[in-house]
Design a protein around this motif. Structure first.
Motif, PDB file in Angstrom:
ATOM      1  N   VAL A  20       0.856  -1.180   0.000  1.00  0.00           N
ATOM      2  CA  VAL A  20       0.000   0.000   0.000  1.00  0.00           C
ATOM      3  C   VAL A  20       0.896   1.235   0.000  1.00  0.00           C
ATOM      4  O   VAL A  20       1.907   1.273   0.698  1.00  0.00           O
ATOM      5  N   ILE A  21       0.529   2.232  -0.817  1.00  0.00           N
ATOM      6  CA  ILE A  21       1.231   3.512  -0.800  1.00  0.00           C
ATOM      7  C   ILE A  21       0.202   4.628  -0.622  1.00  0.00           C
ATOM      8  O   ILE A  21      -0.951   4.464  -0.991  1.00  0.00           O
ATOM      9  N   ALA A  32       6.840   2.402 -10.702  1.00  0.00           N
ATOM     10  CA  ALA A  32       8.004   1.999  -9.923  1.00  0.00           C
ATOM     11  C   ALA A  32       7.976   2.842  -8.651  1.00  0.00           C
ATOM     12  O   ALA A  32       7.724   4.047  -8.717  1.00  0.00           O
ATOM     13  N   ILE A  33       8.196   2.194  -7.511  1.00  0.00           N
ATOM     14  CA  ILE A  33       8.199   2.918  -6.242  1.00  0.00           C
ATOM     15  C   ILE A  33       9.555   2.763  -5.561  1.00  0.00           C
ATOM     16  O   ILE A  33      10.306   1.824  -5.855  1.00  0.00           O
ATOM     17  N   ALA A  34       9.845   3.680  -4.659  1.00  0.00           N
ATOM     18  CA  ALA A  34      11.084   3.629  -3.887  1.00  0.00           C
ATOM     19  C   ALA A  34      10.754   3.838  -2.413  1.00  0.00           C
ATOM     20  O   ALA A  34       9.915   4.678  -2.067  1.00  0.00           O
ATOM     21  N   VAL A  77      15.760  -9.214  -3.794  1.00  0.00           N
ATOM     22  CA  VAL A  77      16.336  -9.167  -2.458  1.00  0.00           C
ATOM     23  C   VAL A  77      16.314  -7.731  -1.954  1.00  0.00           C
ATOM     24  O   VAL A  77      16.813  -6.822  -2.615  1.00  0.00           O
ATOM     25  N   LEU A  78      15.704  -7.551  -0.787  1.00  0.00           N
ATOM     26  CA  LEU A  78      15.687  -6.248  -0.132  1.00  0.00           C
ATOM     27  C   LEU A  78      16.874  -6.163   0.811  1.00  0.00           C
ATOM     28  O   LEU A  78      17.190  -7.131   1.509  1.00  0.00           O
ATOM     29  N   ALA A 104       6.582   5.714   0.981  1.00  0.00           N
ATOM     30  CA  ALA A 104       6.846   5.211  -0.371  1.00  0.00           C
ATOM     31  C   ALA A 104       6.635   6.331  -1.383  1.00  0.00           C
ATOM     32  O   ALA A 104       5.682   7.096  -1.288  1.00  0.00           O
ATOM     33  N   ASN A 105       7.526   6.412  -2.339  1.00  0.00           N
ATOM     34  CA  ASN A 105       7.441   7.431  -3.386  1.00  0.00           C
ATOM     35  C   ASN A 105       7.340   6.778  -4.756  1.00  0.00           C
ATOM     36  O   ASN A 105       8.079   5.843  -5.055  1.00  0.00           O
ATOM     37  N   VAL A 106       6.444   7.289  -5.573  1.00  0.00           N
ATOM     38  CA  VAL A 106       6.366   6.847  -6.967  1.00  0.00           C
ATOM     39  C   VAL A 106       7.503   7.546  -7.702  1.00  0.00           C
ATOM     40  O   VAL A 106       7.598   8.768  -7.697  1.00  0.00           O
ATOM     41  N   VAL A 107       8.392   6.761  -8.305  1.00  0.00           N
ATOM     42  CA  VAL A 107       9.528   7.341  -9.009  1.00  0.00           C
ATOM     43  C   VAL A 107       9.371   7.289 -10.533  1.00  0.00           C
ATOM     44  O   VAL A 107      10.094   7.983 -11.246  1.00  0.00           O
TER      45      VAL A 107
END
Length: 112
Positions: A20-21, A32-34, A77-78, A104-107
């Motif tokens: 969830v963001i 893509a999220i970061a 892998v995180l 979380a940011n949408v990049v």
């Protein structure tokens, strides 16, 4: 891929898990999220509506910082790091991964 969107948040299919963001997006959109590694948490239960299972691969200390490596269902892998980390799960443990949706940011918007 965005699977649902409500006022102020979106539910994402990460391929092997869900997150969830706190960004409203269009259903079906691919993004893509970061998320910074020190903002990601894990435990025996999920939070914030997440369903993102993982396996702890390794813990290692770099100075006063603990790094934890977690493999997600599709092999990603995180690498998590922090000065006050959770260290109650051993290598090989199955965990649920999550973060506060606000961090979380949408990049990148990939396609609709």
């Amino acid at each position: 891929r965005v699977i649902s969107s409500q006022a102020g948040s979106s539910h994402l299919d990460l391929g092997g898990g869900e997150a969830v963001i706190a960004t409203p997006l269009q259903v079906g959109e691919k993004v893509a999220i970061a998320v910074r590694g020190e903002r990601v948490a894990y435990g025996s239960e999920t939070r914030y509506g997440f369903n993102l299972p993982g396996e702890i691969l390794k813990h290692s200390y770099i100075g006063g910082t603990l790094r934890t490596f977690i493999r997600l269902p599709q092999g990603q892998v995180l690498r998590l790091s922090g000065s006050n980390p959770i260290f109650d799960r051993q290598e090989g443990s199955q965990v649920q991964v999550y973060w506060d949706p606000q961090v979380a940011n949408v990049v990148e918007h990939l396609e609709l």
